[in-house]
Write an enzyme that holds these catalytic residues in place. Structure first.
Site: not given
Ligand code: NVA
Ligand code: CP
Length: 308
Positions: A101, A128, A131, A227, A267, A295
């Site tokens: 990540r 992502h 997801q 989101d 999500c 997930r």
């Molecule tokens: N769009 C959000 C998704 C979190 C799972 C982010 O990147 O923070």
């Molecule tokens: N949806 C998702 O990726 O959640 P987290 O940021 O908690 O991993």
């Protein structure tokens, strides 16, 4: 066989996506502790916080007989300037696979280019993918769709920021030939290159892709997805985003436009009162947390595919 990475939905063919979804359903129904990945180790690198991705990947690895190693990016020598190249080469000697990540998608691409083990995108500024596989699984499950072909009849609407999650939904819709509408403010529409890439597929797959700033395009939606308005890394724009995205909230009013069998997805994490109201979160708790659960099943399918 050459190693395979999943950095983007576009790294997967229609056939691979269908097979991952089938496997995820099979694993969900079986719910057995398996041993296929015994002796294998997965690295999990996090430059940003995570609840679902971190825990579902770690649990998935254990449930397949393997071992997850959680790596906070703050504690790696990379933080002190070690190159991506050297980090990738070293970690490739210890691990059987790695999920990352990261803030920058290009960093994960560079890592993958140097590594000799499969690399999985666990969220970047761009996509992502894991997801979105879980989201498609959830849509199939809750709309009782047996084959990916049946998905084509479902109107999927994503409303809000055209961010990493929306990008991956756009990509999967293009690859699987889905009916997908993205409703977002004009200034936050997806980049041209991204849209063009999706459109390249539509002729082949018959996908119906629509991008608009008009909220009434949510009419007759079978899936309404949102989101956060302020993704990790976008905090500098916090004030502006709250204002620009205000008309793009999922609330009781918007739900009046959708089909009677519509499900709401998020999500997570959700900011109640911003992109979604508390009453809608509560009403659709089942679909949103089934999505979160899925997930785990998708991560298992992905890990078996890449690491076995
Ligand atoms: N769009 C959000 C998704 C979190 C799972 C982010 O990147 O923070
Ligand atoms: N949806 C998702 O990726 O959640 P987290 O940021 O908690 O991993």
């Amino acid at each position: 066989m050459a190693k395979k990475d999943i950095l983007s939905i576009y790294d997967l063919s229609e056939k691979e996506i269908k097979s991952l979804l089938n496997k995820a359903f099979e694993l969900k129904n079986k719910r057995k502790h398996l041993t296929e990945l015994t002796g294998k180790t997965l690295g999990l690198v996090f430059e940003k916080p995570s609840t679902r991705t971190m825990v579902s990947f770690a649990a998935a690895m254990v449930q397949l007989g393997g071992f997850p190693i959680l790596l906070n990016a703050q504690n790696l020598q990379r933080k002190r300037g070690e190159s991506i190249h050297d980090t990738s080469l070293a970690l490739s000697r210890y691990l059987n696979g790695i999920m990352i990540r990261a803030f920058k998608h290009s960093d994960v691409e560079e890592f993958a280019k140097c590594s000799s083990i499969p690399v999985i995108n666990g969220l970047t500024d761009f996509e992502h993918p894991c997801q979105i596989l879980a989201d498609i699984m959830t849509i199939m499950e809750l709309h009782k769709i047996k084959t990916a072909e049946g998905l084509k009849k479902v109107k999927i609407v994503f409303i809000g920021d055209s961010n990493n999650v929306a990008n991956s939904m756009l990509a999967v819709s293009a690859v699987l030939g889905l009916d997908f509408t993205l409703i977002c403010p004009e200034e936050y529409a997806p980049e041209k290159a991204l849209l063009n890439k999706a459109l390249e597929y539509t002729a082949k797959t018959g996908a119906e892709i629509k991008i608009t700033s008009d909220v009434s395009a949510a009419k007759n939606a079978d899936v309404l997805y949102t989101d956060v308005w302020i993704s990790m890394g976008a905090e500098a724009e916090e004030k502006k985003r709250r204002k620009v995205f205000a008309p793009y909230q999922i609330n009781a009013d918007l739900l009046k436009k959708v089909s009677s069998k519509c499900i709401v997805l998020h999500c997570l994490p959700a900011i109640r009162g911003e992109e979604i109201t508390t009453d809608v979160m509560d009403k659709y708790e089942y679909s949103i947390f089934t999505q979160a659960e899925n997930r785990l099943h998708v991560q298992k399918a992905v890990l078996l595919y890449l690491l076995k």
